[in-house]
Motif scaffolding. Sequence first.
Motif, PDB file in Angstrom:
ATOM      1  N   ASP A   1      -4.776   4.347   2.561  1.00  0.00           N
ATOM      2  CA  ASP A   1      -4.809   4.235   1.100  1.00  0.00           C
ATOM      3  C   ASP A   1      -6.264   4.112   0.676  1.00  0.00           C
ATOM      4  O   ASP A   1      -6.929   3.112   0.984  1.00  0.00           O
TER       5      ASP A   1
ATOM      6  N   VAL B   1      -3.416   0.738   7.305  1.00  0.00           N
ATOM      7  CA  VAL B   1      -3.249   1.267   5.951  1.00  0.00           C
ATOM      8  C   VAL B   1      -3.930   2.618   5.792  1.00  0.00           C
ATOM      9  O   VAL B   1      -5.078   2.811   6.215  1.00  0.00           O
TER      10      VAL B   1
ATOM     11  N   GLN C   1       1.574   2.539   4.791  1.00  0.00           N
ATOM     12  CA  GLN C   1       1.222   1.455   5.700  1.00  0.00           C
ATOM     13  C   GLN C   1       2.233   1.397   6.837  1.00  0.00           C
ATOM     14  O   GLN C   1       3.373   1.819   6.700  1.00  0.00           O
TER      15      GLN C   1
ATOM     16  N   TRP D   1      -7.381   0.879  -1.034  1.00  0.00           N
ATOM     17  CA  TRP D   1      -6.920  -0.338  -0.355  1.00  0.00           C
ATOM     18  C   TRP D   1      -7.632  -1.594  -0.826  1.00  0.00           C
ATOM     19  O   TRP D   1      -7.064  -2.681  -0.852  1.00  0.00           O
TER      20      TRP D   1
ATOM     21  N   TYR E   1       0.828  -1.200   0.000  1.00  0.00           N
ATOM     22  CA  TYR E   1       0.000   0.000   0.000  1.00  0.00           C
ATOM     23  C   TYR E   1       0.870   1.261   0.000  1.00  0.00           C
ATOM     24  O   TYR E   1       2.053   1.223   0.370  1.00  0.00           O
TER      25      TYR E   1
END
Length: 349
Positions: free
Chosen positions: A197, A195, A82, A200, A79
Motif C-alpha cells: 500500500d 503491506v 496485506q 501505508w 491496508y
Amino acid sequence: MFLAWNEIKRNKLKFSLIIGVLIMISYLLFLLSGLASGLMNMNREGIDKWQADAIVLNKDANQTVEQSLFNTDDIENTYKNQTTLKQSGVIVSNGNNEENALLFGVTDHSFLVPDMIEGKKFNSDNEVIADETLKDKGFKIGDKLSLSQSDENLKIVGFSESAKYNASPVLFSNNNTIQKINPSLDKSTTNAVVVKDKNWNNQSLNNNLEAIGIESFVENLPGYTAQNLTLNFMISFLFIISATVIGIFLYVITLQKTNLFGVLKAQGFTNGYLAKVVLSQTFIIAMIGTLIGLILTLITGAFLPSAVPIKFSAVTLIIYGVVLIVVSLIGSLFSILTIRKVDPLKAIG
C-alpha cells in the motif's frame, strides 16, 4: 598519446610492474564488490520478492519478526493489500542433510511465496514449499523432514525461486502447520503483517504496533548494515591505495626522467603538453590493468562454488572500473606538479 604509448613500449618491464599492481588491486576490488552484492542479496533476497511497501510489527520487538507477536484483530483490513507472516526458526533434516532454515506460515495465495520452479504448492497441513537454495544442498521433492524442536514431520512438495531471508533458506507452509510447531502462533496471532500500500504511512495503528518501510526494515536486519559498511570501507581504501600506488610509481619515473623533461622543455614542449603525456600514460596503464582485472574476476566468478555468496552487477563493475581509472589519473597529478617545476637549464646542466 603517441609519445605516451611509444614510451610504454620501450620500457615494458617498468610499466608492466605498474600494470601488474593495478591488475591485483582491480581484481580484489571487483571481487569485493561481488561479495558485497552477494551478501546483501543473501539477506534481502526473499524480502525483495515480496515487492511490499511496509511491514507491521510489535513496537517492543526491536524490528525483529520472530520477536514480534500481536493479535491479528488489531490490524484487520487496515491496508488495501496485506497478509500475515508467521515465522519460526527450525533445523530440518531429510536423513542425509541437516540445515538451519526459517519456516514461514502464510495464507493461501499469499504474495510472500515466490514463483514456483518445480512441484506444486502445499494443499494440506505439514506440506511445505522450499526455496531452491535447499535443493542445491541435497533436499528434493518428497523428502520427509524431521525437526529438532518438534515431533512434527514436514514434506517437501515443491521448490520456489531462491528466497533467502537474513541469509537463511526459507520453507513456506500454511498457518496450521506452523501452529503445530510453534503453538504461540495460533489463529488469532501473528508475528508480522506485510503491506502492499503506497499510502501505508497515512494509516493509524494500535499503540502497540508500528509500521516500518521495507528499506528501513531491511537495513535493520541483524548484521546487514555492519557487513555493508565493512565491505564498503574496504572498497574505499582500495581506491585510495590505487591512487597512492600509481602516484608513487609515476613520481619515481618522473624523477628518473628529469633531464629528459628539461631537454624537451628546452626544445619548446610546454608544461601542458608534457602533462598530457603523463595523463595519457596513466590512462593507458590504468585501462589495461582494470580490463585484465575485470576479466580475471569474471573467470574466477564462473568457477566459484555456489556456497560463496557472490553476485556481480554489470553497472557496479563498470562504475568501479571508471572510478579506478579516475583515481589513477588523480594519483598522477604529483608527477605533473613535478614536471612543472623542472628548470630546463638546471636539468641540462
